[in-house]
Write an enzyme that holds these catalytic residues in place. Sequence first.
Site, short mmCIF file in Angstrom:
data_model
loop_
_atom_site.label_atom_id
_atom_site.label_comp_id
_atom_site.label_asym_id
_atom_site.label_seq_id
_atom_site.Cartn_x
_atom_site.Cartn_y
_atom_site.Cartn_z
N ASP A 72 0.83 -1.21 0.00
CA ASP A 72 0.00 0.00 0.00
C ASP A 72 0.86 1.27 0.00
OD1 ASP A 72 -2.40 1.37 -0.02
OD2 ASP A 72 -2.55 1.46 2.15
N ASN A 129 -11.24 -2.63 -4.77
CA ASN A 129 -10.56 -1.60 -5.58
C ASN A 129 -11.32 -1.25 -6.86
OD1 ASN A 129 -7.22 -2.70 -4.60
ND2 ASN A 129 -8.41 -0.99 -3.81
#
Length: 242
Positions: free
Chosen positions: A17, A65
């Site tokens: 991330d 996502n």
Amino acid sequence: MQREPQPIPRHVAIVMDGNGRWAKQRYMPRFFGHKQGVDALVRCVQACSDRGIEYLTVFAFSSENWKRPEEEINGLLGLVLVAVSKYLTKLADKGVRIRIVGDRSAVTDKVRSAWDEAERRTAHNTGIVLSVAFNYGGRWDVVQACRQLIEAGVGAAEVDERALSSRMALAHAPDPDLFIRTGGEVRISNFLLWQVAYSELYFTDCLWPDFDEAQLDAALAAYAGRERRFGDVKARSAHAGP
Ligand code: IPE
Ligand code: IPE
Ligand code: MG
């Protein structure tokens, strides 16, 4: 004095991330961060392999996502194709075995065939196993494993942890010993839910494109200092499992 060898995790799982913020800090579009993220991943595979880690599982795209702007999603799907054509030969030659975990039904035909090619070309390799979680969610994984059990006609009495584990997307790997998340957030974000029951968790502010060997070694040193008990009162061997 002879020093005890440091325990090395067999299986490391990483939530990669922080790509977007890394790019933002440089006044660049988010895509630039994702592109650098691929390079960081390739370096990380090598570093893990050099340290004797047997399995590396990375979160590349989550079930959630898809909520992102279409432009970013298309960029990420396109990046899969670029990454496979740029790095597959190199990884294959190094003995890496690639597995893709996640729901392939929603990705484009081109991405699906790139994944198929990556798996096929590395199927007989015996080096580190790189599992790329793409369109993956921990909840999806539990549901798809249950579906498989039902479709196989497994009766309620035969449904146990082993039966479910054998149908999970990571059935080819032991549970992760070490779970790393870069990017500063302290959450799982629907990555491996079932499999992290006894993983050691490590969170770092380092943004994924900056994750290098020194960062990996810091995570491994933290892991080596943990006492794993798996519910027992005394320390248990790192690889004994629950
Ligand atoms: C992780 O980086 C990569 C994917 C989720 C595809 P992000 O894109 O989430 O980057 P940040 O968290 O916004 O910085
Ligand atoms: C987790 O990161 C997913 C991947 C790294 C692929 P996110 O950026 O999607 O997670 P949240 O939204 O901050 O929880
Ligand atoms: Mg993020």
